[in-house]
Design a protein around this motif. Structure first.
Motif, mmCIF file in Angstrom:
data_model
loop_
_atom_site.group_PDB
_atom_site.id
_atom_site.type_symbol
_atom_site.label_atom_id
_atom_site.label_comp_id
_atom_site.label_asym_id
_atom_site.label_seq_id
_atom_site.Cartn_x
_atom_site.Cartn_y
_atom_site.Cartn_z
ATOM 1 N N ALA A 307 0.809 -1.218 0.000
ATOM 2 C CA ALA A 307 0.000 0.000 0.000
ATOM 3 C C ALA A 307 0.842 1.266 0.000
ATOM 4 C CB ALA A 307 -0.939 0.001 1.208
ATOM 5 N N LEU A 308 2.130 1.148 0.349
ATOM 6 C CA LEU A 308 2.976 2.341 0.411
ATOM 7 C C LEU A 308 3.097 3.035 -0.941
ATOM 8 C CD1 LEU A 308 5.846 1.005 2.715
ATOM 9 C CD2 LEU A 308 3.980 2.554 3.350
ATOM 10 N N LEU A 309 2.972 2.273 -2.031
ATOM 11 C CA LEU A 309 3.114 2.836 -3.376
ATOM 12 C C LEU A 309 1.772 3.234 -3.993
ATOM 13 C CD1 LEU A 309 5.768 0.337 -4.784
ATOM 14 C CD2 LEU A 309 6.143 2.642 -3.893
ATOM 15 N N TYR A 310 0.679 2.981 -3.286
ATOM 16 C CA TYR A 310 -0.666 3.345 -3.738
ATOM 17 C C TYR A 310 -0.985 2.851 -5.163
ATOM 18 C CZ TYR A 310 -0.316 6.559 0.213
ATOM 19 O OH TYR A 310 -0.139 7.083 1.456
ATOM 20 N N PRO A 311 -0.719 1.607 -5.490
ATOM 21 C CA PRO A 311 -0.935 1.158 -6.881
ATOM 22 C C PRO A 311 -2.392 1.204 -7.320
ATOM 23 C CG PRO A 311 -0.505 -0.707 -5.434
ATOM 24 C CD PRO A 311 -0.220 0.514 -4.639
ATOM 25 N N ASP A 312 -3.326 0.886 -6.437
ATOM 26 C CA ASP A 312 -4.735 0.851 -6.836
ATOM 27 C C ASP A 312 -5.313 2.250 -6.979
ATOM 28 O OD1 ASP A 312 -4.871 -1.999 -6.828
ATOM 29 O OD2 ASP A 312 -4.841 -1.899 -4.651
ATOM 30 N N GLU A 313 -4.898 3.180 -6.099
ATOM 31 C CA GLU A 313 -5.365 4.549 -6.218
ATOM 32 C C GLU A 313 -4.896 5.176 -7.532
ATOM 33 O OE1 GLU A 313 -4.218 3.195 -3.465
ATOM 34 O OE2 GLU A 313 -4.902 4.209 -1.660
ATOM 35 N N ILE A 314 -3.639 4.917 -7.911
ATOM 36 C CA ILE A 314 -3.098 5.445 -9.162
ATOM 37 C C ILE A 314 -3.857 4.871 -10.353
ATOM 38 C CG2 ILE A 314 -1.057 5.467 -10.642
ATOM 39 C CD1 ILE A 314 0.632 5.491 -8.069
ATOM 40 N N SER A 315 -4.109 3.556 -10.307
ATOM 41 C CA SER A 315 -4.851 2.907 -11.389
ATOM 42 C C SER A 315 -6.248 3.496 -11.527
ATOM 43 C CB SER A 315 -4.946 1.396 -11.120
ATOM 44 O OG SER A 315 -5.765 0.763 -12.078
ATOM 45 N N ARG A 316 -6.923 3.725 -10.394
ATOM 46 C CA ARG A 316 -8.264 4.287 -10.433
ATOM 47 C C ARG A 316 -8.259 5.693 -11.030
ATOM 48 N NH1 ARG A 316 -13.494 4.004 -11.434
ATOM 49 N NH2 ARG A 316 -14.767 5.292 -10.097
ATOM 50 N N LYS A 317 -7.276 6.525 -10.661
ATOM 51 C CA LYS A 317 -7.201 7.876 -11.196
ATOM 52 C C LYS A 317 -6.979 7.857 -12.699
ATOM 53 C CE LYS A 317 -5.591 10.089 -6.941
ATOM 54 N NZ LYS A 317 -4.453 10.747 -6.250
ATOM 55 N N LEU A 318 -6.152 6.929 -13.181
ATOM 56 C CA LEU A 318 -5.917 6.828 -14.620
ATOM 57 C C LEU A 318 -7.191 6.440 -15.358
ATOM 58 C CD1 LEU A 318 -2.439 5.051 -14.674
ATOM 59 C CD2 LEU A 318 -2.935 7.417 -15.293
ATOM 60 N N VAL A 319 -7.972 5.530 -14.769
ATOM 61 C CA VAL A 319 -9.239 5.121 -15.381
ATOM 62 C C VAL A 319 -10.199 6.303 -15.461
ATOM 63 C CG1 VAL A 319 -11.301 3.706 -15.055
ATOM 64 C CG2 VAL A 319 -9.051 2.694 -14.740
ATOM 65 N N LEU A 320 -10.270 7.094 -14.383
ATOM 66 C CA LEU A 320 -11.160 8.254 -14.368
ATOM 67 C C LEU A 320 -10.730 9.295 -15.394
ATOM 68 C CD1 LEU A 320 -11.715 8.744 -10.527
ATOM 69 C CD2 LEU A 320 -13.399 7.949 -12.191
ATOM 70 N N ILE A 321 -9.420 9.568 -15.461
ATOM 71 C CA ILE A 321 -8.913 10.561 -16.409
ATOM 72 C C ILE A 321 -9.183 10.109 -17.845
ATOM 73 C CG2 ILE A 321 -6.811 11.618 -17.316
ATOM 74 C CD1 ILE A 321 -5.721 11.542 -14.427
ATOM 75 N N LEU A 322 -8.934 8.823 -18.128
ATOM 76 C CA LEU A 322 -9.176 8.296 -19.462
ATOM 77 C C LEU A 322 -10.657 8.369 -19.825
ATOM 78 C CD1 LEU A 322 -7.998 6.954 -21.987
ATOM 79 C CD2 LEU A 322 -8.303 4.733 -20.863
ATOM 80 N N GLY A 323 -11.516 8.063 -18.855
ATOM 81 C CA GLY A 323 -12.958 8.123 -19.088
ATOM 82 C C GLY A 323 -13.423 9.537 -19.401
ATOM 83 N N LEU A 324 -12.903 10.515 -18.648
ATOM 84 C CA LEU A 324 -13.260 11.913 -18.890
ATOM 85 C C LEU A 324 -12.760 12.374 -20.261
ATOM 86 C CD1 LEU A 324 -12.493 13.417 -15.359
ATOM 87 C CD2 LEU A 324 -14.757 13.122 -16.398
ATOM 88 N N PHE A 325 -11.560 11.937 -20.630
ATOM 89 C CA PHE A 325 -11.006 12.302 -21.932
ATOM 90 C C PHE A 325 -11.868 11.740 -23.063
ATOM 91 C CE2 PHE A 325 -8.244 11.201 -25.548
ATOM 92 C CZ PHE A 325 -7.789 12.469 -25.890
ATOM 93 N N ARG A 326 -12.266 10.478 -22.943
ATOM 94 C CA ARG A 326 -13.100 9.860 -23.978
ATOM 95 C C ARG A 326 -14.453 10.553 -24.083
ATOM 96 N NH1 ARG A 326 -11.875 3.438 -22.667
ATOM 97 N NH2 ARG A 326 -9.902 3.317 -23.822
ATOM 98 N N ALA A 327 -15.040 10.899 -22.935
ATOM 99 C CA ALA A 327 -16.331 11.581 -22.941
ATOM 100 C C ALA A 327 -16.210 12.946 -23.620
ATOM 101 C CB ALA A 327 -16.848 11.740 -21.509
ATOM 102 N N ALA A 328 -15.123 13.662 -23.339
ATOM 103 C CA ALA A 328 -14.905 14.970 -23.954
ATOM 104 C C ALA A 328 -14.730 14.853 -25.461
ATOM 105 C CB ALA A 328 -13.679 15.641 -23.323
#
Length: 338
Positions: A307-328
């Motif tokens: 958990a020290l490297l926050y791998p799941d939080e980073i992955s989730r943020k990338l998914v959200l950013i990609l989703g917003l980009f596709r919607a735009a």
């Protein structure tokens, strides 16, 4: 269906490819032979469905038509995720399939059960008309009064089920909307229906965090809080499910009703269905014939280090950013074509 001695049936519509962890979900169902599950899906691939898990194959269009046939106004069901809003009406929609059960309910597939009857006892089933209040585990007494209660108007928000069922947006009618919308739980509170609440008996995990951490819901205030335990894993052994964590340096094991992993992608390379036990850790499900306390502690420490490297939080943020980009880009494309 042969439902003799079965207390309830959970109804799970799922359209699209069934998840890779389904077989483990089915394994935890099979150890609760006093309950049934009914999966409605268009995925005809093979899975080891136990005797108490029944499968109905149909298309999403056929499913939508069945729901529409129960109402005299046009429903809006444009995509499968919207099905959640219709869950409180399943008692009427699937009355024929459910007629022999004392209770019916709904749950998700991204969860694993312990021994249900160790928590939902005969006394509770006799006393209460509704068991728990979240989308991943809710049971209703199977009788006309309770099955039709979703049709009652919400006096607080001056709304009713027709508003939720005819709107293409997701209202979270089966649970607790975050905005000023009606829901089945608010209607049940308004009508003072006896509801059994035990937020400590199950684990609903924070989504996409790199450690498992339970969230607790307060029925009266309708607010969520994080559990004080910040790192935990789960042990399933011979049909029972345990929440494992460290308290003052000592290992604690608490038997729980179920864990809801919230759509996490878990690796299954070290899982063997022939073993008697398995553990659920933040990025995988692993199995063994048994687990010592020392092995559990090592897995907890491993989850803490990861958990020290926050791998799941980073992955989730990338998914959200990609989703917003596709919607735009979709909106820009429509403007340019228009």
């Amino acid at each position: 269906m042969n439902v003799q001695n079965r207390k309830a049936c959970f109804i799970i519509p799922y359209f699209g490819t069934l998840p890779n962890y389904l077989n483990i979900f089915l394994r935890t169902c099979s150890e609760n032979n006093d309950y049934d599950w009914m999966i409605i899906t268009d995925d005809r691939s093979y899975h080891p469905y136990p005797e108490n898990v029944h499968v109905i194959y149909c298309s999403f269009d056929d499913f939508r038509n069945r729901i529409q046939s129960n109402f005299d106004f046009p429903i809006s069901l444009p995509y499968p995720y919207k099905i959640c809003d219709f869950r409180p009406a399943f008692g009427e929609i699937f009355a024929e399939e459910l007629k022999e059960y004392r209770f019916w309910g709904h749950c998700d597939l991204d969860q694993y059960f312990g021994k249900i009857s160790n928590f939902v006892t005969e006394e509770i089933l006799t006393t209460y008309d509704k068991i728990l209040c979240l989308g991943h585990f809710t049971l209703f007494r199977n009788c006309p009064e309770i099955n039709s209660l979703y049709r009652k108007p919400d006096k607080t928000y001056s709304q009713c089920f027709e508003d939720a069922f005819s709107d293409s947006r997701h209202w979270i009618f089966d649970e607790w909307p975050t905005d000023r919308h009606t829901s089945i739980n608010r209607i049940f509170k308004q009508e003072k229906i006896k509801t059994w609440l035990c937020p400590e008996c199950f684990c609903d995990l924070q989504p996409f965090q790199s450690r498992f951490r339970r969230t607790l819901f307060n029925y009266e205030t309708e607010n969520w809080t994080d559990d004080q335990v910040k790192n935990e894993i789960f042990l399933w052994k011979n049909g029972k499910l345990y929440r494992c964590f460290l308290s003052n340096g000592k290992l604690k094991k608490e038997e729980i009703l179920y864990v809801h992993i919230r759509q996490r992608k878990l690796k299954l390379e070290q899982y063997d269905e022939n073993t008697s036990s398995f553990t659920i850790i933040p990025n995988a499900i692993e199995s063994a014939d048994d687990y010592s306390d020392n092995q559990i502690i090592k897995l907890l420490n491993k989850a803490q280090r990861r958990a020290l490297l926050y791998p799941d939080e980073i992955s989730r943020k990338l998914v959200l950013i990609l989703g917003l980009f596709r919607a735009a880009m979709t909106k820009i494309s429509k403007v340019l074509k228009g």
